[in-house]
Design a protein around this motif. Structure first.
Motif, PDB file in Angstrom:
ATOM      1  N   ALA A 138      -2.525  -3.476  -5.725  1.00  0.00           N
ATOM      2  CA  ALA A 138      -1.113  -3.321  -5.203  1.00  0.00           C
ATOM      3  C   ALA A 138      -0.693  -1.915  -5.796  1.00  0.00           C
ATOM      4  N   PRO A 139       0.024  -1.001  -5.057  1.00  0.00           N
ATOM      5  CA  PRO A 139       0.424   0.206  -5.626  1.00  0.00           C
ATOM      6  C   PRO A 139       1.772   0.107  -6.335  1.00  0.00           C
ATOM      7  N   ILE A 197       3.926   5.319  -5.792  1.00  0.00           N
ATOM      8  CA  ILE A 197       2.892   5.575  -4.651  1.00  0.00           C
ATOM      9  C   ILE A 197       3.348   5.121  -3.487  1.00  0.00           C
ATOM     10  N   LYS A 198       3.985   3.695  -3.570  1.00  0.00           N
ATOM     11  CA  LYS A 198       4.314   3.058  -2.253  1.00  0.00           C
ATOM     12  C   LYS A 198       5.388   3.985  -1.556  1.00  0.00           C
ATOM     13  N   GLU A 221       2.942  -5.379   0.738  1.00  0.00           N
ATOM     14  CA  GLU A 221       1.435  -6.009   0.894  1.00  0.00           C
ATOM     15  C   GLU A 221       0.251  -5.005   1.216  1.00  0.00           C
ATOM     16  N   GLU A 222       0.622  -3.791   1.382  1.00  0.00           N
ATOM     17  CA  GLU A 222      -0.594  -2.783   1.563  1.00  0.00           C
ATOM     18  C   GLU A 222      -1.199  -2.451   0.246  1.00  0.00           C
ATOM     19  N   MET A 223      -2.548  -2.376   0.329  1.00  0.00           N
ATOM     20  CA  MET A 223      -3.369  -2.243  -0.845  1.00  0.00           C
ATOM     21  C   MET A 223      -3.354  -0.606  -1.048  1.00  0.00           C
ATOM     22  N   SER A 247      -6.603   0.808   3.800  1.00  0.00           N
ATOM     23  CA  SER A 247      -7.096   0.463   4.944  1.00  0.00           C
ATOM     24  C   SER A 247      -7.568   1.572   5.611  1.00  0.00           C
ATOM     25  N   LEU A 248      -7.452   2.802   5.117  1.00  0.00           N
ATOM     26  CA  LEU A 248      -8.230   3.932   5.623  1.00  0.00           C
ATOM     27  C   LEU A 248      -9.870   3.893   5.506  1.00  0.00           C
TER      28      LEU A 248
END
Lengths: 243, 243
Positions: free
Chosen positions: B112-113, B117-118, B126-128, B153-154
């Motif tokens: 988790a950021p 960063i987020k 919830e994006e890693m 996700s990239l």
DNA sequence: GAGTGGTCTAGACCACGCC
DNA sequence: GCGTGGTCTAGACCACTCC
């Protein structure tokens, strides 16, 4: 009779038209715009004019194009704020942070340049320079220490004692008819030694950003060489970088 | 039959034509070029194409224009070297100084950021993210400490252990088909504390330039957030600034 | 008024992406 | 093959500078 009225260029009107088209059709990031031919009819300009408008909107981060596919709305408008890639004088920088600028002239020297200045301004032998040493304040806090040198020959009306609420750049443009066009800047980190800190009235150890610049006018003449030391506690510097 | 052959654009051919015209007519700085109509006949393109060529030559510092008067040869070609306004990765920067780049991966984190960063990458809940901590060397001297984060996700092919002699940018373009387009950078002065200096193997008190960047792809997606600390003893940073 | 660069148009053809 | 953006043309008219 000549009804002289203010007219915006068709290109900038077309830009507004395209933005209006995007919002009124409720287009979201990633959505496709109408084709250039259609858009040109919608906006009411020729395709060339529309393309110029699209090119600017693309530079400004509103849209992007894919050849053979179409034109799309950008994920988000980036580059809202202009950064160091746009030339501004110290006064303009201070104002852009919504600070109140004030200048204190330490001294003005007229004489032969040192090697560095001679080099950077590409002066011929025996050419004199004027150097302004100034403290700049933002809301009465010490903001910038600036040392600016120009060829003495530029000051056709004599050397100004100060710039009476004008920035140096404005003085050049308004009084000397020199259109400032660009600058080559070198940026580096800097700390003043104790002695100099005392002279400037700051506590030692503060980090500065030194901007060494050669300022160039519209004809490519080097008209100012300046060292501007920006107090990094007061300013944040951005750069918009393109691939 | 279609004889498919390599063709430069007419605009760039026109640029060459204008430069050839200047040198073959022995025009000196300040001299006037032929009018656009004439020049377009000389170079053999339409006036629009010629004007596009002149616009580029003007941006590149070869000529300047005065409405109602003409087009003139610049006092000197400026802006020979591109600066921070052009986006380059750390590897490219090191190479542009003719140093030999080397990378040492300290660690790679997936998780988790943090808030910063987020925020900068505009991530959903919830994006890693994947974060690479790397030491970069130039001719085996410590050059850059770099911390780069990207949305997990990239990385469709899994997370690379290193970038095998490739820069991160190249990896994005070649393997992930992400076309890096621009970056918004904040530049500030920086010194590491004693503890961190020891970890990085440098003597304390060295001045660094910190480049905080959000890297944007051609569709406007924020794909990297990086902190690059450049050793100011090894690099000099320039910016070409336009009014 | 003559000459220059600045803006804009209508239309032709090319190169790319997709069906 | 068709639609898209990319390039290029010829020509019209405007705004600025200088005589």
């Amino acid at each position: 009779m000549k009804t002289e009225r203010y007219r915006k260029s068709l290109v900038s009107l077309a830009k507004e038209g395209v933005l209006k088209y995007i919002s009124s059709n409720n287009l979201k990031p990633g959505d496709k715009l109408a084709s250039e031919i259609e858009l040109s009819r919608i906006v009411g300009v020729s395709r060339s004019t529309l393309r110029e408008a699209l090119a600017e909107l693309s530079r400004e981060g509103y849209i992007y194009k894919k050849q053979g596919k179409g034109t799309f709305v950008m994920e988000r408008a980036n580059f809202l704020r202009s950064g160091l890639e746009k030339f501004e004088g110290v006064t303009e920088v201070i104002r852009s942070f919504n600070y109140k600028p004030r200048t204190e002239v330490i001294k003005i020297e007229v004489g032969a340049p040192n090697e560095e200045i001679k080099d950077m301004l590409e002066l011929s032998e025996e050419e004199m320079v004027v150097t302004f040493y100034r403290k700049r304040f933002a809301n009465d806090k010490f903001a910038v220490y600036s040392v600016s040198s120009s060829p003495a020959s530029l000051f056709v009306d004599g050397i100004p004692k100060c710039f009476e609420n004008e920035s140096m750049i404005d003085y050049f443009e308004n009084h000397l008819k020199i259109k400032v066009n660009a600058a080559i800047a070198e940026i580096s980190p800097f700390v003043f030694d104790e002695n100099m800190s005392r002279k400037l009235g700051i506590k030692p150890g503060i980090l500065f950003l030194l901007l060494k610049q050669v300022v160039v006018d519209s004809m490519g003449r080097k008209v100012i060489y300046s060292l501007d030391y920006y107090n990094s506690e007061l300013f944040r510097f951005f750069i918009n970088r393109k691939r």
